[in-house]
Write a protein that holds these residues in place. Structure first.
Motif, PDB file in Angstrom:
ATOM      1  N   ARG A   1      46.782  37.783  31.184  1.00 31.77           N
ATOM      2  CA  ARG A   1      47.704  38.882  31.451  1.00 31.77           C
ATOM      3  C   ARG A   1      47.500  39.501  32.833  1.00 31.77           C
ATOM      4  O   ARG A   1      48.317  40.277  33.300  1.00 31.77           O
ATOM      5  N   VAL A   2      46.371  39.180  33.465  1.00 33.43           N
ATOM      6  CA  VAL A   2      46.133  39.623  34.845  1.00 33.43           C
ATOM      7  C   VAL A   2      46.908  38.682  35.751  1.00 33.43           C
ATOM      8  O   VAL A   2      46.948  37.482  35.512  1.00 33.43           O
ATOM      9  N   ARG A   3      47.517  39.197  36.760  1.00 28.85           N
ATOM     10  CA  ARG A   3      48.336  38.363  37.649  1.00 28.85           C
ATOM     11  C   ARG A   3      47.460  37.763  38.750  1.00 28.85           C
ATOM     12  O   ARG A   3      47.507  38.161  39.912  1.00 28.85           O
ATOM     13  N   LEU A   4      46.629  36.799  38.318  1.00 33.72           N
ATOM     14  CA  LEU A   4      45.676  36.177  39.244  1.00 33.72           C
ATOM     15  C   LEU A   4      46.332  35.605  40.497  1.00 33.72           C
ATOM     16  O   LEU A   4      45.770  35.735  41.587  1.00 33.72           O
ATOM     17  N   PRO A   5      47.515  34.994  40.419  1.00 34.05           N
ATOM     18  CA  PRO A   5      48.126  34.482  41.647  1.00 34.05           C
ATOM     19  C   PRO A   5      48.446  35.579  42.665  1.00 34.05           C
ATOM     20  O   PRO A   5      48.570  35.303  43.858  1.00 34.05           O
TER      21      PRO A   5
ATOM     22  N   LYS B   1      43.942  35.844  48.432  1.00 30.97           N
ATOM     23  CA  LYS B   1      43.310  34.515  48.363  1.00 30.97           C
ATOM     24  C   LYS B   1      41.821  34.561  48.691  1.00 30.97           C
ATOM     25  O   LYS B   1      41.031  33.823  48.114  1.00 30.97           O
ATOM     26  N   LYS B   2      41.416  35.442  49.584  1.00 30.91           N
ATOM     27  CA  LYS B   2      39.995  35.579  49.903  1.00 30.91           C
ATOM     28  C   LYS B   2      39.227  36.116  48.685  1.00 30.91           C
ATOM     29  O   LYS B   2      38.134  35.661  48.374  1.00 30.91           O
ATOM     30  N   PHE B   3      39.820  37.038  47.965  1.00 29.15           N
ATOM     31  CA  PHE B   3      39.222  37.591  46.751  1.00 29.15           C
ATOM     32  C   PHE B   3      39.071  36.499  45.695  1.00 29.15           C
ATOM     33  O   PHE B   3      38.050  36.431  45.003  1.00 29.15           O
ATOM     34  N   ILE B   4      40.086  35.646  45.572  1.00 31.71           N
ATOM     35  CA  ILE B   4      40.031  34.544  44.599  1.00 31.71           C
ATOM     36  C   ILE B   4      38.842  33.639  44.905  1.00 31.71           C
ATOM     37  O   ILE B   4      38.060  33.295  44.020  1.00 31.71           O
ATOM     38  N   VAL B   5      38.692  33.268  46.168  1.00 35.96           N
ATOM     39  CA  VAL B   5      37.620  32.349  46.558  1.00 35.96           C
ATOM     40  C   VAL B   5      36.252  33.023  46.498  1.00 35.96           C
ATOM     41  O   VAL B   5      35.285  32.445  45.997  1.00 35.96           O
ATOM     42  N   ASP B   6      36.160  34.254  47.002  1.00 37.12           N
ATOM     43  CA  ASP B   6      34.858  34.928  47.104  1.00 37.12           C
ATOM     44  C   ASP B   6      34.355  35.526  45.793  1.00 37.12           C
ATOM     45  O   ASP B   6      33.155  35.644  45.594  1.00 37.12           O
ATOM     46  N   GLU B   7      35.262  35.927  44.903  1.00 37.10           N
ATOM     47  CA  GLU B   7      34.817  36.588  43.684  1.00 37.10           C
ATOM     48  C   GLU B   7      35.231  35.870  42.401  1.00 37.10           C
ATOM     49  O   GLU B   7      34.400  35.593  41.556  1.00 37.10           O
ATOM     50  N   VAL B   8      36.502  35.583  42.269  1.00 38.40           N
ATOM     51  CA  VAL B   8      36.987  35.007  41.017  1.00 38.40           C
ATOM     52  C   VAL B   8      36.402  33.615  40.788  1.00 38.40           C
ATOM     53  O   VAL B   8      35.884  33.315  39.714  1.00 38.40           O
TER      54      VAL B   8
ATOM     55  N   LEU C   1      31.964  33.169  33.884  1.00 45.13           N
ATOM     56  CA  LEU C   1      32.822  33.386  32.714  1.00 45.13           C
ATOM     57  C   LEU C   1      34.215  32.802  32.948  1.00 45.13           C
ATOM     58  O   LEU C   1      34.787  32.149  32.079  1.00 45.13           O
ATOM     59  N   ILE C   2      34.739  32.986  34.130  1.00 49.62           N
ATOM     60  CA  ILE C   2      36.068  32.454  34.463  1.00 49.62           C
ATOM     61  C   ILE C   2      36.009  30.938  34.586  1.00 49.62           C
ATOM     62  O   ILE C   2      36.885  30.237  34.072  1.00 49.62           O
ATOM     63  N   LYS C   3      34.990  30.447  35.254  1.00 53.62           N
ATOM     64  CA  LYS C   3      34.860  28.992  35.423  1.00 53.62           C
ATOM     65  C   LYS C   3      34.736  28.270  34.088  1.00 53.62           C
ATOM     66  O   LYS C   3      35.228  27.153  33.929  1.00 53.62           O
ATOM     67  N   SER C   4      34.116  28.914  33.117  1.00 53.08           N
ATOM     68  CA  SER C   4      33.931  28.243  31.829  1.00 53.08           C
ATOM     69  C   SER C   4      35.126  28.393  30.893  1.00 53.08           C
ATOM     70  O   SER C   4      35.378  27.512  30.086  1.00 53.08           O
ATOM     71  N   GLN C   5      35.880  29.493  31.012  1.00 55.66           N
ATOM     72  CA  GLN C   5      36.944  29.741  30.040  1.00 55.66           C
ATOM     73  C   GLN C   5      38.365  29.795  30.611  1.00 55.66           C
ATOM     74  O   GLN C   5      39.321  29.721  29.847  1.00 55.66           O
ATOM     75  N   CYS C   6      38.477  29.953  31.920  1.00 54.49           N
ATOM     76  CA  CYS C   6      39.812  30.189  32.487  1.00 54.49           C
ATOM     77  C   CYS C   6      40.114  29.314  33.698  1.00 54.49           C
ATOM     78  O   CYS C   6      40.810  29.735  34.625  1.00 54.49           O
ATOM     79  N   LYS C   7      39.592  28.118  33.699  1.00 52.76           N
ATOM     80  CA  LYS C   7      39.758  27.239  34.849  1.00 52.76           C
ATOM     81  C   LYS C   7      41.227  27.004  35.191  1.00 52.76           C
ATOM     82  O   LYS C   7      41.604  26.988  36.355  1.00 52.76           O
TER      83      LYS C   7
END
Length: 137
Positions: free
Chosen positions: A47-51, A55-62, A67-73
Protein backbone atom coordinates in the motif's frame (compact mmCIF):
# COMPACT_ATOMS: atom_id res chain seq x y z
CA UNK A 1 -2.96 1.10 15.97
CA UNK A 2 -4.21 -2.14 14.46
CA UNK A 3 -2.93 -3.52 11.16
CA UNK A 4 -6.35 -2.88 9.61
CA UNK A 5 -6.28 0.78 10.66
CA UNK A 6 -2.74 1.20 9.34
CA UNK A 7 -3.61 -0.49 6.02
CA UNK A 8 -6.54 1.87 5.60
CA UNK A 9 -4.46 4.94 6.45
CA UNK A 10 -1.50 4.03 4.24
CA UNK A 11 -3.75 3.13 1.32
CA UNK A 12 -5.70 6.40 1.50
CA UNK A 13 -5.24 8.58 -1.60
CA UNK A 14 -5.95 11.68 0.49
CA UNK A 15 -3.22 10.98 3.06
CA UNK A 16 -1.42 14.29 3.46
CA UNK A 17 2.35 13.80 3.38
CA UNK A 18 5.05 15.90 1.79
CA UNK A 19 6.85 12.83 0.49
CA UNK A 20 6.17 9.10 0.29
CA UNK A 21 9.33 8.44 2.32
CA UNK A 22 7.35 9.53 5.39
CA UNK A 23 4.81 6.79 4.78
CA UNK A 24 7.52 4.18 4.22
CA UNK A 25 9.36 5.11 7.43
CA UNK A 26 6.16 5.09 9.48
CA UNK A 27 5.22 1.61 8.24
CA UNK A 28 8.72 0.29 8.91
CA UNK A 29 8.66 1.74 12.45
CA UNK A 30 5.30 0.05 13.08
CA UNK A 31 6.63 -3.28 11.76
CA UNK A 32 9.85 -3.12 13.80
CA UNK A 33 8.02 -2.32 17.02
CA UNK A 34 7.15 -6.00 17.43
CA UNK A 35 8.63 -8.89 15.45
CA UNK A 36 5.18 -10.56 15.43
CA UNK A 37 4.12 -7.81 13.03
CA UNK A 38 6.55 -9.01 10.34
CA UNK A 39 3.78 -11.22 8.98
CA UNK A 40 2.07 -8.02 7.75
CA UNK A 41 5.11 -6.66 5.90
CA UNK A 42 3.94 -7.39 2.36
CA UNK A 43 0.34 -6.47 3.10
CA UNK A 44 1.39 -3.02 4.38
CA UNK A 45 4.21 -2.25 1.96
CA UNK A 46 2.01 -3.08 -1.01
CA UNK A 47 0.00 0.00 0.00
CA UNK A 48 3.06 2.26 0.20
CA UNK A 49 3.76 3.88 -3.15
CA UNK A 50 7.33 2.60 -3.42
CA UNK A 51 7.73 3.72 -7.06
CA UNK A 52 7.12 7.30 -5.91
CA UNK A 53 10.03 7.17 -3.48
CA UNK A 54 13.14 9.05 -4.52
CA UNK A 55 15.42 6.69 -6.46
CA UNK A 56 18.38 7.44 -4.19
CA UNK A 57 16.23 6.55 -1.16
CA UNK A 58 15.23 3.27 -2.83
CA UNK A 59 18.86 2.30 -3.42
CA UNK A 60 20.31 3.63 -0.15
CA UNK A 61 17.59 2.54 2.27
CA UNK A 62 14.85 0.34 0.86
CA UNK A 63 17.12 -2.03 -1.06
CA UNK A 64 19.32 -2.55 2.00
CA UNK A 65 16.50 -3.54 4.35
CA UNK A 66 16.57 -7.32 5.04
CA UNK A 67 12.83 -7.45 5.76
CA UNK A 68 12.02 -5.99 2.35
CA UNK A 69 14.57 -8.13 0.53
CA UNK A 70 13.10 -11.28 2.05
CA UNK A 71 9.39 -10.50 1.73
CA UNK A 72 8.86 -7.73 -0.82
CA UNK A 73 11.36 -8.26 -3.60
CA UNK A 74 8.73 -7.86 -6.33
CA UNK A 75 7.63 -4.49 -4.90
CA UNK A 76 11.25 -3.36 -4.81
CA UNK A 77 11.81 -4.45 -8.43
CA UNK A 78 8.66 -2.61 -9.50
CA UNK A 79 9.91 0.60 -7.85
CA UNK A 80 13.33 0.26 -9.49
CA UNK A 81 11.79 -0.42 -12.92
CA UNK A 82 9.68 2.72 -12.53
CA UNK A 83 12.85 4.81 -12.21
CA UNK A 84 14.99 2.83 -14.64
CA UNK A 85 13.10 3.81 -17.79
CA UNK A 86 11.28 7.10 -17.09
CA UNK A 87 9.56 7.19 -20.49
CA UNK A 88 7.61 4.08 -19.48
CA UNK A 89 6.16 5.75 -16.39
CA UNK A 90 3.09 6.66 -18.45
CA UNK A 91 2.63 3.17 -19.85
CA UNK A 92 -0.38 1.04 -18.90
CA UNK A 93 1.83 -1.04 -16.62
CA UNK A 94 2.23 1.95 -14.32
CA UNK A 95 -0.85 4.10 -15.00
CA UNK A 96 -3.16 1.25 -13.97
CA UNK A 97 -1.23 0.69 -10.75
CA UNK A 98 -2.32 2.09 -7.37
CA UNK A 99 1.31 2.29 -6.22
CA UNK A 100 2.24 4.78 -8.94
CA UNK A 101 -0.74 7.08 -8.40
CA UNK A 102 0.21 10.29 -6.61
CA UNK A 103 -1.69 11.06 -3.46
CA UNK A 104 -4.19 13.88 -3.86
CA UNK A 105 -4.81 15.52 -0.52
CA UNK A 106 -8.05 17.42 -0.11
CA UNK A 107 -6.37 20.70 0.77
CA UNK A 108 -4.58 22.79 -1.83
CA UNK A 109 -2.52 25.94 -1.49
CA UNK A 110 -4.09 29.12 -2.84
CA UNK A 111 -3.38 32.85 -2.77
CA UNK A 112 -6.17 34.91 -1.23
CA UNK A 113 -6.59 38.61 -2.07
CA UNK A 114 -8.86 40.58 0.25
CA UNK A 115 -10.28 44.08 -0.35
CA UNK A 116 -8.49 46.91 -2.04
CA UNK A 117 -9.09 50.54 -2.89
CA UNK A 118 -10.77 51.96 -5.94
CA UNK A 119 -10.72 55.71 -6.72
CA UNK A 120 -13.50 56.67 -4.32
CA UNK A 121 -13.86 53.87 -1.79
CA UNK A 122 -12.77 50.50 -0.61
CA UNK A 123 -13.58 47.29 -2.42
CA UNK A 124 -15.13 44.48 -0.45
CA UNK A 125 -13.97 41.68 -2.71
CA UNK A 126 -12.30 38.44 -1.79
CA UNK A 127 -10.67 36.47 -4.56
CA UNK A 128 -8.44 33.43 -4.58
CA UNK A 129 -5.92 32.23 -7.10
CA UNK A 130 -5.51 28.46 -7.46
CA UNK A 131 -2.13 27.65 -9.03
CA UNK A 132 -3.26 24.08 -9.72
CA UNK A 133 -6.02 25.25 -12.09
CA UNK A 134 -4.36 28.58 -12.99
CA UNK A 135 -7.59 30.41 -12.22
CA UNK A 136 -9.04 33.19 -10.08
CA UNK A 137 -12.36 32.69 -8.27
Amino acid sequence: MSVEQLKSLVGDDALQVTEEEQVFRAVMRWLRHDSKRNQFTYELLSRVRLPLLDKKFIVDEVDKDPLIKSQCKDLLIEAMKFHLIPERQHSEEFTQNERTKKRSPGATEVIVVVGGKYRVGALHNVEKYDHMTDSWN
